[in-house]
Design an enzyme around this catalytic site. Structure first.
Site, short mmCIF file in Angstrom:
data_model
loop_
_atom_site.label_atom_id
_atom_site.label_comp_id
_atom_site.label_asym_id
_atom_site.label_seq_id
_atom_site.Cartn_x
_atom_site.Cartn_y
_atom_site.Cartn_z
N HIS A 161 0.88 -1.30 -0.15
CA HIS A 161 0.08 -0.13 0.19
C HIS A 161 0.93 1.03 0.07
O HIS A 161 0.39 2.45 -0.31
CB HIS A 161 -1.04 -0.04 1.14
CG HIS A 161 -0.42 0.43 2.33
ND1 HIS A 161 -0.32 -0.34 3.43
CD2 HIS A 161 -0.36 1.64 2.88
CE1 HIS A 161 0.12 0.40 4.49
NE2 HIS A 161 0.06 1.45 4.38
N ASP A 170 -0.64 -7.20 1.24
CA ASP A 170 0.02 -5.99 1.46
C ASP A 170 1.40 -6.03 1.59
O ASP A 170 1.93 -5.82 2.63
CB ASP A 170 -0.64 -5.06 2.60
CG ASP A 170 -0.35 -3.90 2.57
OD1 ASP A 170 0.40 -3.35 1.53
OD2 ASP A 170 -0.60 -3.34 3.67
N SER A 207 4.00 2.29 8.69
CA SER A 207 3.60 1.08 7.30
C SER A 207 4.75 0.82 6.68
O SER A 207 5.73 1.60 6.31
CB SER A 207 2.51 1.72 6.50
OG SER A 207 1.53 1.80 6.96
C1 4AZ Z 1 -1.17 3.92 8.57
O1 4AZ Z 1 -1.90 4.75 8.30
C2 4AZ Z 1 -1.36 2.86 9.79
N1 4AZ Z 1 -2.59 1.03 14.03
C3 4AZ Z 1 -0.65 2.01 10.00
C4 4AZ Z 1 -0.85 1.08 11.04
C5 4AZ Z 1 -1.78 1.09 11.92
C6 4AZ Z 1 -2.58 2.24 11.62
C7 4AZ Z 1 -2.57 3.23 10.66
C8 4AZ Z 1 -2.01 0.34 12.89
O2 4AZ Z 1 -0.03 3.64 7.97
#
Ligand code: 4AZ
Length: 738
Positions: free
Chosen positions: A540, A594, A688
């Site tokens: 993503h 992902d 992420s």
């Molecule tokens: C994000 O927006 C994201 N709490 C990554 C991980 C989590 C929430 C949002 C997990 O990249």
């Protein structure tokens, strides 16, 4: 009026219930009746007129279509290019010079011969208008003539021209007619013998009439050198041109073309290069079409001693272009296949990692000692186009055909001590091919091969080890030692001293942590180091959005060995990205698959702050309740600011059934959850793509998850959701070799 009354009056239930007198006004006044009669007649009249107009219009349209397309007199010119093999001539150097008497003389003979051949077929005879020889090449024992033929045929007859050409050419193939016995087609006036004729249509884009310039260059590749698009690299290529490089090798050699750099417009409808296994742009011999920029070096080989490179550019948005090295290689060098009897060996498609040449066929017969089985593992695989029947290029293992660019099941175990592997490519569209390794297994344990559960380790010799986390734990558990191979990963070579609810980490604490930066935007995602050349991140992170080309490698920079955003030191390594491979089944709605790998544009030298993390092959490290680590520069609270110093936090792996109940969206078996049920500790935006890691029994760190999604960050009774890395171990290996 009560409600009942009004209902009865205004809402009749069925048409049959209706009193007709309620539908029409009583016509007691004859004037009124006449007026109504007249208006009814007018309506009928208007209706008929409309109908007639519609009929007339459709007749007119039909007539127009028929006139424009189908009427016998309206013909469309169809251009074919092809090659003729002439078996009773010796090649002369003058044949490459279109102004020489020899060229003119031989091309007249070829044209005459083509006319004779076409005249013997009623369809071709009717529509043929023109042919011309483009060039000749030295086929060693033959002369090859490359020509263009034109046919003016109504659209409805175009297919029959195709069919007629195919049938005439088939009747000339050597399988049906012995070489040199082509008497039927010879006329006393011609003294060339046609051994083979092969033609195909030309891509209509190459016949653009708006072009400013068309040029051909003749290049002999026997002396290796370079060719480049005009102006490369100082200025962009010219607009509206069709340039052709006709590459010729010595007889019994292949042409080899290695692109050093290739940067064209992204849209292939505008600018592109095409490579043909011919000296004319025959669709049947198209090897590849490329536009955009090549993320790794590309190299191609011909089947014979000729190749055509075409560059077509549009009016606007021109780019640097390309530079390529050309050379030749003897045909015999590509001998492939053979009998393999060793217990372990590698084999690959010819010229790997260059793209395999068209029209090759290799057979490997692997024969190992009685009582053993053969395990074949494909490390890289890109052969033909993925389809069920693999009709074009394929690898066949004991009768089972494999094709496409990602082999789901890349390990095959034979049923006996012998296995036959074939590799076949057809005349067009080449790919990178494959590299494979085989090893022997002891067939007394074949049951173990299938019984290997997701919680056991599969040794290289096919034996399952049921111990918890035997991989890289410092003890040799497999007889062949494969559980302790490639175990440099997952350690912190030197430890000097956002995450929601985390704390600052120490320098060198997470040497596999990477900050992925988009040029002009700063930190966007995390990633982890897999080797000196490959990173792991989330798919993503690399999807185009809001007009930003996140999927393009050139948008990204990777910062390895960094501790504080914006601060680099002697350990920090900055690299561009050469290639991004997102999982082909990534789903932007469900966040399934992902995961993505990134190839750096240059290898890094590992150091005390830059070190790869281990990847798990089994599910051993993912047992619910296991303590795991998250790290990153993401937001330190939901909707908050990004962290400056790399954050760390510990979370617990959560049972999937329990997690599915907590989360509003689907949590599949390819995802895993981690967090703390009381909330407050979690990955968040900007984390992420980063790693969720656990320590194995030998103290090494294994990456079990990739930060993927969640319902907000750190909320009570929620969990962070991660891509379950063990499910993608094979995919990662196929893509990166790590
Ligand atoms: C994000 O927006 C994201 N709490 C990554 C991980 C989590 C929430 C949002 C997990 O990249």
């Amino acid at each position: 009026m009560d409600q009942m009354d009004s209902e009865q009056r205004f809402r009749p239930r069925h048409e049959a219930d209706l009193d007709p007198s309620l539908l029409f006004l009583p016509a007691s006044d004859p004037q009124v009746e006449k007026k109504h009669g007249l208006s009814r007649r007018r309506k009928v009249f208007v209706g008929v007129a409309l109908l007639l107009t519609a009929v007339a219009l459709s007749l007119l349209t039909g007539l127009l279509v028929w006139h424009l397309h189908l009427r016998d007199g309206t013909k469309v010119t169809k251009v074919y290019v092809g090659s003729m093999t002439i078996s009773n001539q010796n090649f002369l150097l003058q044949y490459e010079d279109p102004t020489s008497a020899e060229f003119i003389q031989l091309s007249e003979l070829v044209s005459t011969q083509l006319k004779v051949i076409y005249s013997e077929n009623s369809v071709l005879d009717k529509y043929f208008t023109h042919c011309s020889v483009q060039t000749f090449s030295d086929g060693g024992t033959d002369v090859m003539a490359f020509y263009q033929s034109e046919f003016d045929a109504p659209l409805s007859q175009q297919q029959s021209v195709d069919d007629a050409l195919r049938s005439v050419e088939n009747s000339l193939t050597p399988s049906q007619t012995q070489r040199g016995q082509m008497g039927r087609l010879m006329r006393p006036s011609t003294d060339i013998r046609v051994y083979r004729l092969m033609s195909a249509a030309v891509d209509p884009r190459l016949s653009r009439t708006s072009l400013h310039d068309r040029k051909s260059f003749d290049v002999h590749v026997s002396h290796a050198d370079q060719l480049a698009s005009p102006g490369f690299p100082d200025s962009s290529y010219p607009p509206g041109v069709l340039l052709q490089w006709r590459l010729r090798a010595d007889p019994f050699h292949r042409v080899r073309l290695d692109f050093g750099s290739l940067v064209l417009e992204d849209d292939c409808e505008q600018d592109f290069i095409r490579l043909y296994d011919s000296l004319v742009p025959s669709e049947r011999h198209l090897l590849t079409e490329r536009c955009g920029s090549a993320q790794k070096s590309l190299s191609f080989l011909s089947s014979g001693n000729v190749m055509l490179l075409v560059l077509l550019t549009s009016e606007d948005r021109n780019f640097p272009g390309f530079i390529a090295n050309y050379s030749q290689t003897p045909l015999l060098d590509s001998d492939c296949g053979g009998t393999l009897t060793a217990d372990r060996a590698n084999f690959s498609s010819p010229f790997f990692p260059s793209f395999y040449p068209p029209a090759v066929s290799c057979v490997w017969n692997i024969q190992v000692s009685e009582g053993k089985l053969v395990k074949v593992e494909f490390h890289r695989f890109s052969v033909g186009i993925r389809s069920e029947l693999c009709p074009n290029d394929y690898v066949e293992v004991d009768g089972q055909r494999l094709c496409g660019d990602s082999l789901k099941n890349s390990t095959i175990i034979s049923k006996s001590n012998a296995v036959t592997i074939r590799f076949t490519s057809d005349t067009s569209f080449v790919h990178q091919g494959f590299i494979a390794e085989y090893r022997t297994l002891v067939s007394t344990q074949p049951h173990l091969l299938q019984l290997c559960s997701e919680f056991s380790f599969l040794c290289g010799d096919g034996v399952c080890v049921r111990k918890d986390n035997p991989q890289c734990d410092g003890h040799v558990d497999c007889e062949d030692g494969t559980d302790e191979e490639h175990c440099e990963c997952g350690v912190r070579p030197y430890l000097s001293s956002k995450i929601v609810g985390g704390q600052d980490s120490r320098e060198g604490e997470w040497p596999w942590q990477v900050s992925l930066v988009v040029r002009g935007m700063g930190h966007v995602c995390g990633a982890s180091v897999l080797s000196d050349q490959w990173l792991l991140t989330a798919a993503h992170c690399v999807q185009d959005s809001a007009g930003i080309r996140f999927s393009q490698a050139d948008q990204w920079e990777a910062l390895l060995g960094m501790h504080m955003q914006g601060h680099t030191d002697k350990w920090t390594v900055r690299r561009g990205v050469r290639r991004i491979v997102a999982h082909p089944r990534y789903n932007a709605v469900t966040f399934q698959h992902d995961i993505a790998v990134m190839e750096l544009d240059a290898n890094v030298t590992l150091n005390q702050r830059v070190w790869p993390i281990c990847l798990p092959t089994s599910a051993n490290h993912e047992r619910p309740g296991t303590h795991a680590w998250i790290s990153g520069w993401g937001s330190t609270k939901e909707g908050g600011f990004r962290a400056s110093v790399l954050q760390k936090a510990t979370v617990q792996i959560i049972n999937s059934t329990q997690c599915s109940k907590l989360m509003s969206d689907d949590v599949t078996d390819h995802m895993m959850c981690a967090g703390t049920l009381q909330g407050g500790v979690d990955a968040c935006q900007g984390d992420s793509g980063g790693p969720l890691s656990v320590t194995g029994s030998g103290g090494r760190f294994f990456q079990v998850g990739v930060v993927s999604w969640g319902d907000g960050c750190g909320r009570k009774n929620k969990a962070g959701v991660y891509t379950r890395v063990s499910k993608y171990r094979r995919w990662i290996k196929e893509q990166s070799g790590v």
